[in-house]
Design a protein around this motif. Structure first.
Motif, PDB file in Angstrom:
ATOM      1  N   SER A  31       1.293   1.066   1.054  1.00 19.57           N
ATOM      2  CA  SER A  31       1.099  -0.291   0.552  1.00 19.57           C
ATOM      3  C   SER A  31       2.038  -1.231   1.304  1.00 19.57           C
ATOM      4  CB  SER A  31       1.399  -0.356  -0.949  1.00 19.57           C
ATOM      5  OG  SER A  31       2.767  -0.108  -1.203  1.00 19.57           O
ATOM      6  N   ARG A  32       1.745  -2.520   1.238  1.00 20.55           N
ATOM      7  CA  ARG A  32       2.567  -3.500   1.952  1.00 20.55           C
ATOM      8  C   ARG A  32       4.017  -3.466   1.462  1.00 20.55           C
ATOM      9  NH1 ARG A  32       1.112  -8.041   4.818  1.00 20.55           N
ATOM     10  NH2 ARG A  32      -1.041  -7.723   4.178  1.00 20.55           N
ATOM     11  N   SER A 156      -6.021   3.062   1.810  1.00 29.85           N
ATOM     12  CA  SER A 156      -4.664   2.505   1.782  1.00 29.85           C
ATOM     13  C   SER A 156      -4.116   2.515   0.365  1.00 29.85           C
ATOM     14  CB  SER A 156      -4.664   1.063   2.311  1.00 29.85           C
ATOM     15  OG  SER A 156      -3.356   0.539   2.337  1.00 29.85           O
ATOM     16  N   TYR A 158      -1.910   0.588  -2.614  1.00 30.91           N
ATOM     17  CA  TYR A 158      -1.609  -0.772  -3.070  1.00 30.91           C
ATOM     18  C   TYR A 158      -0.793  -0.664  -4.347  1.00 30.91           C
ATOM     19  CZ  TYR A 158      -2.474  -5.104  -5.705  1.00 30.91           C
ATOM     20  OH  TYR A 158      -2.327  -6.221  -6.469  1.00 30.91           O
ATOM     21  N   ASP A 164       0.606  -9.889 -10.057  1.00 30.07           N
ATOM     22  CA  ASP A 164      -0.616  -9.676  -9.289  1.00 30.07           C
ATOM     23  C   ASP A 164      -1.866  -9.901 -10.142  1.00 30.07           C
ATOM     24  OD1 ASP A 164       0.949  -9.083  -7.178  1.00 30.07           O
ATOM     25  OD2 ASP A 164       0.426  -6.963  -7.037  1.00 30.07           O
ATOM     26  N   THR A 208       0.336   2.551  -8.553  1.00 31.67           N
ATOM     27  CA  THR A 208      -0.072   2.605  -7.152  1.00 31.67           C
ATOM     28  C   THR A 208      -1.523   3.041  -7.078  1.00 31.67           C
ATOM     29  OG1 THR A 208       2.167   3.149  -6.398  1.00 31.67           O
ATOM     30  CG2 THR A 208       0.361   3.629  -4.893  1.00 31.67           C
ATOM     31  N   ILE A 218      -8.547  -5.347   1.496  1.00 33.42           N
ATOM     32  CA  ILE A 218      -7.379  -4.745   0.868  1.00 33.42           C
ATOM     33  C   ILE A 218      -6.137  -5.607   1.092  1.00 33.42           C
ATOM     34  CG2 ILE A 218      -5.856  -2.720   0.888  1.00 33.42           C
ATOM     35  CD1 ILE A 218      -8.310  -1.029   1.584  1.00 33.42           C
ATOM     36  N   GLU A 219      -6.009  -6.174   2.291  1.00 30.58           N
ATOM     37  CA  GLU A 219      -4.872  -7.040   2.577  1.00 30.58           C
ATOM     38  C   GLU A 219      -4.906  -8.305   1.725  1.00 30.58           C
ATOM     39  OE1 GLU A 219      -5.152  -7.715   6.717  1.00 30.58           O
ATOM     40  OE2 GLU A 219      -4.569  -5.670   7.259  1.00 30.58           O
ATOM     41  N   ASP A 222      -3.902  -7.515  -1.788  1.00 26.55           N
ATOM     42  CA  ASP A 222      -2.455  -7.288  -1.879  1.00 26.55           C
ATOM     43  C   ASP A 222      -1.689  -8.590  -2.069  1.00 26.55           C
ATOM     44  OD1 ASP A 222      -0.177  -5.803  -1.951  1.00 26.55           O
ATOM     45  OD2 ASP A 222      -0.002  -5.529   0.201  1.00 26.55           O
TER      46      ASP A 222
END
Length: 257
Positions: A31-32, A156, A158, A164, A208, A218-219, A222
């Protein structure tokens, strides 16, 4: 004066290096938030003792990235400290210590502002992505071989934060599938693992999610925050996904002819 500019240059390069490394780790499925933390931890040599680090060092690609960061971090921190010391023991009387202090603080604030800038972050991300596509074959081989990932699709992690858009939503209410994002699994902060969670599963902060979908989706997810702006982003993502599906079906029909 040269020592001050040298210090600011070193700090700026250090931030750039950790950002590039974080983007590379992001491509391995982290994740970022995790990618940023692990990159900074490896570069500074502190805080790299979390349970999360185990899955990082056991991954061959991530391990190579972190090894490079550790080497660069040791050299960079030592050079930065020496430059900082030289700044205030410099015998040049043409500038007072107060002027040096003001210059140093102003420079640090400028570097910090650039480091926090989302505009800068987006452009660095695009440049690094272009460079990686052009000059490397960097991929998440373990995921790619299992799922045959192609094009813009990837798996991925996250990690959900308090503010959020997904926090406290049930999966069925998030309608992520309509955005082209599939939740493969969910890890609770307590360590509970939910494989293929159903629609009644409520997403909590610090959960997660293991997601599959287009990289761009996905970005964007995020960075999406709760409230009206998040709802608007969701609607835009749904509309964009409908267009993508239409284009994919059209391409499939052409191939079938």
């Amino acid at each position: 004066m040269i020592s001050i500019f040298s210090l600011l240059l070193i700090i700026g390069l250090s931030i750039l290096i950790t950002r590039i490394a974080a983007i590379a780790l992001l491509h391995t499925g982290l994740s970022r938030e995790s990618a940023r933390f692990q990159a900074r931890s490896a570069f500074t040599g502190v805080g790299f003792t979390t349970s999360e680090s185990e899955k990082v060092v056991n991954h061959p690609v991530r391990r190579r990235i972190l090894l490079a960061l550790m080497l660069l971090g040791n050299a960079g921190i030592a050079t930065a400290m020496s430059s900082l010391i030289l700044t205030f023991i410099d015998q040049d009387n043409s500038s007072s210590i107060y002027f040096k202090l003001v210059l140093l603080i102003s420079g640090l604030l400028l570097v910090w502002g650039l480091a926090r800038s989302r505009w800068v972050d987006r452009h660095i991300y695009k440049l690094v992505n272009l460079a990686m596509k052009k000059y490397t074959t960097f991929q998440v081989r373990d995921y790619a071989s299992l799922l045959q990932l192609t094009g813009d699709y990837r798996v991925s992690e996250y990690q959900v934060q308090e503010g959020d858009w997904l926090a406290y939503k049930k999966l069925k209410d998030s309608r992520l599938r309509s955005e082209g994002v599939i939740v493969l699994a969910l890890n609770r902060e307590s360590g509970v693992f939910l494989g293929a969670p159903d629609g009644e599963t409520e997403i909590q902060p610090k959960d997660t999610l293991i997601l599959y979908g287009r990289q761009e989706c996905i970005e964007e997810l995020d960075e999406r925050r709760k409230g009206l702006s998040g709802d608007r982003d969701h609607r835009e993502a749904v509309a964009e996904q409908k267009q993508v599906v239409t284009e994919e079906k059209s391409e499939d029909e052409k191939q079938m002819e």
